[in-house]
Scaffold this active site. Structure first.
Site, PDB file in Angstrom:
ATOM      1  N   HIS A 161      -7.285 -26.862  97.457  1.00 15.93           N
ATOM      2  CA  HIS A 161      -6.790 -25.503  97.689  1.00 15.93           C
ATOM      3  C   HIS A 161      -5.930 -25.414  98.945  1.00 15.93           C
ATOM      4  CE1 HIS A 161      -6.395 -21.303  97.213  1.00 15.93           C
ATOM      5  NE2 HIS A 161      -7.602 -21.013  96.790  1.00 15.93           N
ATOM      6  N   ASP A 166       0.482 -25.368  77.515  1.00 16.46           N
ATOM      7  CA  ASP A 166       0.411 -26.028  76.205  1.00 16.46           C
ATOM      8  C   ASP A 166       0.911 -27.464  76.318  1.00 16.46           C
ATOM      9  OD1 ASP A 166       0.600 -26.889  73.607  1.00 16.46           O
ATOM     10  OD2 ASP A 166       1.981 -25.323  72.938  1.00 16.46           O
TER      11      ASP A 166
END
Length: 432
Positions: free
Chosen positions: A156, A379
């Site tokens: 992060h 995707d």
């Protein structure tokens, strides 16, 4: 009984496919703050087309990862603390991102519910197999029904939610061949100096960093009692009902509330009521606010470092639980409206060395909104994910996207086991 996960190949480090700069890059003051020294870990589940070739798919993912690391080469580096301990750097020598491949007897339907425990899905991202964990680790797990789980972990301190989503969409586009690297937008931008300390001394009040008395053994309860994950989906009709309830209990003349304002208020209020806390206990709701276009000048498109500050709504248990949803939504709205350029710059100063301010944990609920990041569009040639969620469901509350329902939100959070039934009752009883 928890399902098993087994690695089928030796873990590898994937380096950028082309030469990248050998350098040391400084992370910003926001990146280096103590609050962000943990990973972002996504779990994307795909309903794999019938007859998909596992070897071809795995090879395609590996090749796309190597290509995507060329513009995002710091993700193939290693994070280290500066010698003077004032912040963090990334040593970029093309050390590589982690890649694993596994099989499991989970099925895609197992991820429609909340996990049975906070760490039930932990093995879907086995970062501990690396002696030094890279800033990016990807695990492809083949499920027993032919579906696929993709676990992705980011450091992060190197990247925030928006940045990670931009990376994942590039990664996926390259895996399918739908786009060439030279065509992809936005181009990743480092420019971490834009969110560094400027040495300001006159700072305003920031309640997210203030300490409040623990009147209820709050910290002990959340660290020692078992936490039970919950998962509840709010559809368009339910969100509209919450907006109507909020307007009916708000001050005259208020503008209509957003879905985020009413849902955050409702979750916060239900969570507080379920815990049976003392009336005088001060509670805080913290949530991330993107500052890319709130600072002046705006940050450049493609900036993928941490570019958010924490909005903070604060009140007592008594007011939060006894006043209506409109009151809660107003607190959330007010916290959002306080954040502008000056506020953001003050946060940068507050979290920088030597102040190093960090949020308290007493009375705090933190919400992270993953539902608007675009994770549901990632995707890899397997179609869009049928489920998007976290690797571990803990006390951070996550707003998640719902497949084929852009106006719905799935809410996942773990609460003390003794409070689960009450929490779910209050969530489903907004008029109570």
């Amino acid at each position: 009984m928890a399902s098993s996960v087994r690695l089928v190949k030796k873990p590898v480090l994937v380096a950028p496919v082309d030469p990248t700069p050998s350098t040391v890059l400084s992370l910003s003051s926001l990146d280096s703050q103590l609050f962000l020294r943990f990973p972002i870990e996504y779990l994307l589940v795909y309903a794999s087309p019938h007859g998909v070739d596992r070897a071809v798919t795995a090879a395609r993912v590996k090749a796309a990862l190597a290509r995507s690391l060329v513009p995002y080469y710091p993700l193939a580096g290693r994070v280290k603390t500066r010698p003077d301990s004032t912040g963090l750097d990334v040593v970029c020598q093309a050390q590589g991102a982690g890649l694993l491949e596994a099989v499991s007897d989970y099925t895609a339907s197992d991820f429609q519910r909340a996990p049975r425990s906070v760490t039930e899905w932990r093995k879907l991202l086995l970062v501990e197999v690396f002696k030094v964990v890279p800033p990016l680790v990807v695990q492809l797990t083949w499920l027993s029904d032919g579906c696929v789980a993709l676990g992705v972990g980011f450091s992060h301190c190197v990247i925030d939610g928006i940045g990670s989503s931009e990376f994942l969409n590039l990664f996926a586009e390259l895996a399918t061949g739908r786009a060439r690297l030279s065509e992809f937008q936005p181009k990743p931008v480092w420019d971490r100096h834009l969110l560094n300390s400027a040495g300001r001394t006159n700072l305003g009040t920031h309640p997210e960093f203030g300490r409040v008395p623990d009147l209820s053994g709050f910290v002990t309860r959340f660290t020692q009692e078992r936490l039970s994950p919950t998962s509840i989906t709010f559809d368009k009709t339910w969100l509209k009902e919450l907006k109507n309830i909020a307007m009916s209990t708000s001050q005259p003349g208020e503008f209509p509330y957003t879905s985020f304002e009413v849902l955050s208020g409702h979750i916060w209020r239900s969570w507080a009521r379920s815990l049976n806390l003392p009336a005088k206990q001060v509670l805080k709701l913290l949530f991330s606010i993107n500052i890319r276009n709130r600072v002046k000048p705006s940050l450049p498109a493609g900036y993928y470092g941490n570019a958010f500050v924490l909005g903070c709504a604060q009140t007592s248990v008594k007011d939060l639980t006894e006043k209506g949803l409109g009151y809660c939504a107003d607190l959330v709205r007010g916290a959002k409206e306080r954040v502008g350029d000056e506020y953001a710059r003050e946060v940068v100063e507050s979290v920088s060395w030597p102040r190093r301010a960090s949020p308290d944990s007493v009375g705090v609920l933190i919400i992270s909104q993953w539902s608007r990041l675009g994770l549901d569009r990632v995707d890899f040639g397997l179609g869009r994910p049928v489920q998007v969620g976290p690797i571990c469901c803990d006390r951070y509350c996550l707003f998640l996207p719902v497949r084929e329902s852009t106006e719905s939100v799935k809410v996942m959070v773990a609460v003390p086991t003794s409070a689960v039934d009450r929490y779910e009752y209050f969530i489903r009883s907004p008029y109570s």
